[in-house]
Scaffold this motif. Sequence first.
Motif, mmCIF file in Angstrom:
data_model
loop_
_atom_site.group_PDB
_atom_site.id
_atom_site.type_symbol
_atom_site.label_atom_id
_atom_site.label_comp_id
_atom_site.label_asym_id
_atom_site.label_seq_id
_atom_site.Cartn_x
_atom_site.Cartn_y
_atom_site.Cartn_z
ATOM 1 N N THR A 9 0.996 -1.189 -0.072
ATOM 2 C CA THR A 9 0.194 -0.068 -0.175
ATOM 3 C C THR A 9 0.901 1.169 -0.209
ATOM 4 O OG1 THR A 9 -1.712 -1.181 1.026
ATOM 5 C CG2 THR A 9 -1.812 1.185 1.348
ATOM 6 N N TYR A 10 1.961 1.164 0.936
ATOM 7 C CA TYR A 10 2.716 2.388 1.075
ATOM 8 C C TYR A 10 3.417 2.524 -0.368
ATOM 9 C CZ TYR A 10 5.939 5.899 3.288
ATOM 10 O OH TYR A 10 6.667 6.884 3.516
ATOM 11 N N ALA A 11 3.880 1.573 -0.997
ATOM 12 C CA ALA A 11 4.736 1.872 -2.276
ATOM 13 C C ALA A 11 3.808 2.407 -3.320
ATOM 14 C CB ALA A 11 5.216 0.411 -2.771
ATOM 15 N N THR A 12 2.475 1.940 -3.268
ATOM 16 C CA THR A 12 1.569 2.339 -4.462
ATOM 17 C C THR A 12 1.358 3.825 -4.153
ATOM 18 O OG1 THR A 12 0.518 0.266 -4.278
ATOM 19 C CG2 THR A 12 -0.721 2.133 -5.118
ATOM 20 N N LEU A 13 1.021 4.073 -2.841
ATOM 21 C CA LEU A 13 0.838 5.757 -2.726
ATOM 22 C C LEU A 13 1.990 6.436 -2.958
ATOM 23 C CD1 LEU A 13 -0.999 5.017 0.739
ATOM 24 C CD2 LEU A 13 -2.140 6.134 -1.738
ATOM 25 N N LEU A 14 3.275 6.044 -2.607
ATOM 26 C CA LEU A 14 4.484 6.687 -3.007
ATOM 27 C C LEU A 14 4.531 6.932 -4.606
ATOM 28 C CD1 LEU A 14 6.937 5.230 -0.506
ATOM 29 C CD2 LEU A 14 6.114 7.708 -0.378
ATOM 30 N N SER A 15 4.309 5.952 -5.371
ATOM 31 C CA SER A 15 4.729 6.177 -6.561
ATOM 32 C C SER A 15 3.685 6.983 -7.128
ATOM 33 C CB SER A 15 4.327 4.452 -7.313
ATOM 34 O OG SER A 15 5.032 3.574 -6.702
ATOM 35 N N ARG A 16 2.341 7.058 -6.769
ATOM 36 C CA ARG A 16 1.412 8.065 -7.271
ATOM 37 C C ARG A 16 1.729 9.754 -7.246
ATOM 38 N NH1 ARG A 16 -4.107 5.573 -4.489
ATOM 39 N NH2 ARG A 16 -4.104 3.520 -5.755
ATOM 40 N N VAL A 17 2.666 9.602 -6.364
ATOM 41 C CA VAL A 17 3.162 11.039 -6.279
ATOM 42 C C VAL A 17 4.565 11.490 -6.726
ATOM 43 C CG1 VAL A 17 1.417 11.942 -4.615
ATOM 44 C CG2 VAL A 17 3.680 10.927 -3.958
ATOM 45 N N GLY A 18 5.167 10.470 -7.260
ATOM 46 C CA GLY A 18 6.504 10.395 -8.012
ATOM 47 C C GLY A 18 7.586 10.286 -7.032
ATOM 48 N N ARG A 19 7.395 9.511 -5.896
ATOM 49 C CA ARG A 19 8.470 9.314 -4.686
ATOM 50 C C ARG A 19 8.846 7.781 -5.182
ATOM 51 N NH1 ARG A 19 5.740 11.448 0.635
ATOM 52 N NH2 ARG A 19 7.815 10.181 1.512
ATOM 53 N N HIS A 59 10.093 -0.879 -0.734
ATOM 54 C CA HIS A 59 8.994 -1.669 -0.204
ATOM 55 C C HIS A 59 8.382 -2.543 -1.208
ATOM 56 C CE1 HIS A 59 8.886 1.285 3.126
ATOM 57 N NE2 HIS A 59 9.034 2.331 2.337
ATOM 58 N N LEU A 60 8.417 -2.384 -2.513
ATOM 59 C CA LEU A 60 7.901 -3.314 -3.435
ATOM 60 C C LEU A 60 8.925 -4.526 -3.476
ATOM 61 C CD1 LEU A 60 6.766 -1.263 -6.425
ATOM 62 C CD2 LEU A 60 5.570 -2.792 -5.087
ATOM 63 N N ALA A 61 10.325 -4.308 -3.180
ATOM 64 C CA ALA A 61 11.060 -5.367 -3.148
ATOM 65 C C ALA A 61 10.788 -6.219 -1.873
ATOM 66 C CB ALA A 61 12.662 -4.975 -3.041
ATOM 67 N N MET A 62 10.409 -5.815 -0.825
ATOM 68 C CA MET A 62 9.879 -6.447 0.312
ATOM 69 C C MET A 62 8.777 -7.367 -0.004
ATOM 70 S SD MET A 62 7.281 -6.623 2.895
ATOM 71 C CE MET A 62 7.175 -7.821 3.880
ATOM 72 N N VAL A 63 7.726 -6.957 -0.839
ATOM 73 C CA VAL A 63 6.675 -7.575 -1.186
ATOM 74 C C VAL A 63 7.041 -8.672 -2.251
ATOM 75 C CG1 VAL A 63 4.524 -7.596 -2.750
ATOM 76 C CG2 VAL A 63 5.164 -5.660 -1.032
ATOM 77 N N ALA A 64 8.048 -8.549 -3.182
ATOM 78 C CA ALA A 64 8.509 -9.358 -3.953
ATOM 79 C C ALA A 64 9.144 -10.696 -3.174
ATOM 80 C CB ALA A 64 9.477 -9.048 -4.918
ATOM 81 N N ARG A 65 10.021 -10.397 -2.134
ATOM 82 C CA ARG A 65 10.636 -11.371 -1.262
ATOM 83 C C ARG A 65 9.589 -12.082 -0.561
ATOM 84 N NH1 ARG A 65 13.925 -6.635 -0.007
ATOM 85 N NH2 ARG A 65 15.615 -6.424 -1.252
ATOM 86 N N ASP A 66 8.537 -11.666 -0.162
ATOM 87 C CA ASP A 66 7.631 -12.389 0.533
ATOM 88 C C ASP A 66 6.723 -13.413 -0.155
ATOM 89 O OD1 ASP A 66 6.272 -12.475 3.721
ATOM 90 O OD2 ASP A 66 4.662 -12.451 2.010
ATOM 91 N N GLN A 67 6.212 -12.208 -1.449
ATOM 92 C CA GLN A 67 5.137 -13.107 -2.076
ATOM 93 C C GLN A 67 5.697 -13.745 -3.433
ATOM 94 O OE1 GLN A 67 1.934 -13.708 -1.031
ATOM 95 N NE2 GLN A 67 2.228 -12.465 0.976
ATOM 96 N N GLY A 68 6.674 -13.065 -3.804
ATOM 97 C CA GLY A 68 7.071 -13.511 -5.134
ATOM 98 C C GLY A 68 6.485 -12.799 -6.244
ATOM 99 N N LYS A 69 5.476 -11.828 -5.993
ATOM 100 C CA LYS A 69 5.117 -11.030 -7.067
ATOM 101 C C LYS A 69 4.644 -9.277 -6.266
ATOM 102 C CE LYS A 69 2.168 -14.403 -9.321
ATOM 103 N NZ LYS A 69 0.942 -14.809 -9.874
ATOM 104 N N ALA A 70 5.129 -8.614 -7.386
ATOM 105 C CA ALA A 70 5.172 -7.448 -6.808
ATOM 106 C C ALA A 70 4.753 -6.459 -8.075
ATOM 107 C CB ALA A 70 6.295 -6.753 -6.219
ATOM 108 N N ASN A 71 3.978 -5.299 -8.003
ATOM 109 C CA ASN A 71 3.400 -4.532 -9.083
ATOM 110 C C ASN A 71 4.521 -3.710 -9.553
ATOM 111 O OD1 ASN A 71 2.210 -3.480 -11.228
ATOM 112 N ND2 ASN A 71 0.597 -2.699 -9.991
ATOM 113 N N PHE A 72 5.699 -4.071 -9.854
ATOM 114 C CA PHE A 72 6.827 -3.000 -10.264
ATOM 115 C C PHE A 72 6.568 -1.988 -11.067
ATOM 116 C CE2 PHE A 72 9.310 -6.556 -8.361
ATOM 117 C CZ PHE A 72 9.935 -6.054 -7.370
#
Length: 581
Positions: free
Chosen positions: A126-136, A143-156
């Motif tokens: 959630t935090y990665a998505t919100l940061l991406s929306r404002v260009g951060r 944070h997306l890397a953490m998702v990928a490590r845990d779940q194997g999938k992340a919306n890069f």
Amino acid sequence: MSGNLPAMSRLFLSACLTAMLGACASAPAPEAPAVPVAEAEPAAPPERAIPAESLYPLLLGEFALRRREYGTALELYTQQASLLRDRGVSAHTTHIAQFMQQERAARESAALWVELEPDNVEANNTYATLLSRVGRTNEALPHLAMVARDQGKANFPILLNRFPELDSEQQRELVDGLEALSAEFPDNPSLLLTRALAYDELQQHQQALDVLARLFDKEPYQYQGLLLEAKLLLEQDRDAPFAHIEEALAANPDDSRLRLQYARLLTRSDIDAARGQFEILSARSPEDGNLLFSLALINHEIGDNLAAKAYLNQLIELGQRSDEAHYYLGRIAEDADDLQAAVEAYMKVSEADSGDFYSAKGRIARILLENGEEDQARALFVNLRQAHPEARERLYALEAEVLSGVGDNDAAMAVLNEALSTLPESSSLRYSRSLLGEKQGNLTLMESDLRAIIAREPDNATALNALGYSLANRTQRYEEARELIERALILEPDEPAILDSMGWVLYRQGNYEDALFYLERAYRAFPDPEVAAHLGEVLWVSGRAEQARAIWGDALLKDPEHEILLSTIQRFDISMLQSAP
């Protein structure tokens, strides 16, 4: 999310009522994030007592949710999230803020949630998505890397949402981060696609194609990858740019989403093949108005108006995109010189909030005027303004535009005078009259109208620029003109028309070097024939005749009849004009 809020309220309220008898567990995380991730069994949060001073605000927040007073609920929960620093409260606050589309509040609560629960996949996602929306995006990446490590999938790919708005250093930092992460996830399709998209944005096309090749090793027919590959191959003029898409469609002929994009890509290079793909799609969805409309436009473009009319009439029968269908039936009839049928079709365009409405009525008026029926054209607009009083301003402007377009500037001026007597506060009508006044040589009226607009709207960059350019072009009041243009440029520093004006006034002041700086910027952003005329003139008088010829030659290919361009070339290079196409 709205349907889940009452359930969340009940859960949390139940927990808090339990606290009234003793201890209260932290609130459970309510629902899935905006970008779904696989659910994991949450660890049971440790129970702890909620401070007495927080219990009442939390209960108020829950009852506010039940009453759908979401603003009050968010305010109360935001306060308590900061005070309690509880992961359940932070998660709940984040979801309420997301539901209300309060992006800043959602980001702040999500940041706290991640701080309190750094291994929570939902929080990081959630935090990665919100940061991406404002260009951060560079903050979002770990944070997306953490998702990928845990779940194997992340919306890069969400990292590229604001990529063009980043400065070059930020773009490079993001690409470097993606490349570093690829060492950890070399075969992650989402990461590979993101890297290819980023290389495309940076115009590093071969790198993009190389990464796509690795993506296709893992997912041979990945949708976004197929489209990106075709785009890149088209731009490089490669042979068979659609071979991979065609292979994918042969393997899965029912993939309508891919076939639709393929058809749209084909419209750029092979209109007949595009028609074939749209026909396949339409045969499978015979009542899809968007497909029928695309087929109508394609057939009209290739000259098969019989088929185009059939598709347009089918749209009308289905009651879909009727105004657009009637408008194009009018265009087809007008092209065939069947003016009565054209007028009848244009009259059936009825929705005043559509662009086709004004285009259709303007074409009716032009047909009437070109056939000597001035009274009927005048009556048309009178009736339209009576039927659509909310559109009077735009209809007055359209009438004046049509009259000026057929060369009757005096009648156009009379219409604008009438319009401004009825709508004296209209800046758009006053601006139109100022342009017409300059066209008629009435610089006093032009200046008066533009200054009236500026007096009411001191930050109207369009009016400031128009007055500055006119003074630079039609008078010797260069300092005054430059001051106006500088004000406009502060307001809109990248607007090509204003850059052109600045270049022109500097040229009139004899400052050729600075004039070229602005004119070249304007021409790069907007290679318009008038800008080309100005840039070529300054190049010519600066002794750079060959460059001037090249600029003028390119502009002539685009618009060989442009009045300002032709008059400029006539003043400086008669032979070039004679050899122009």
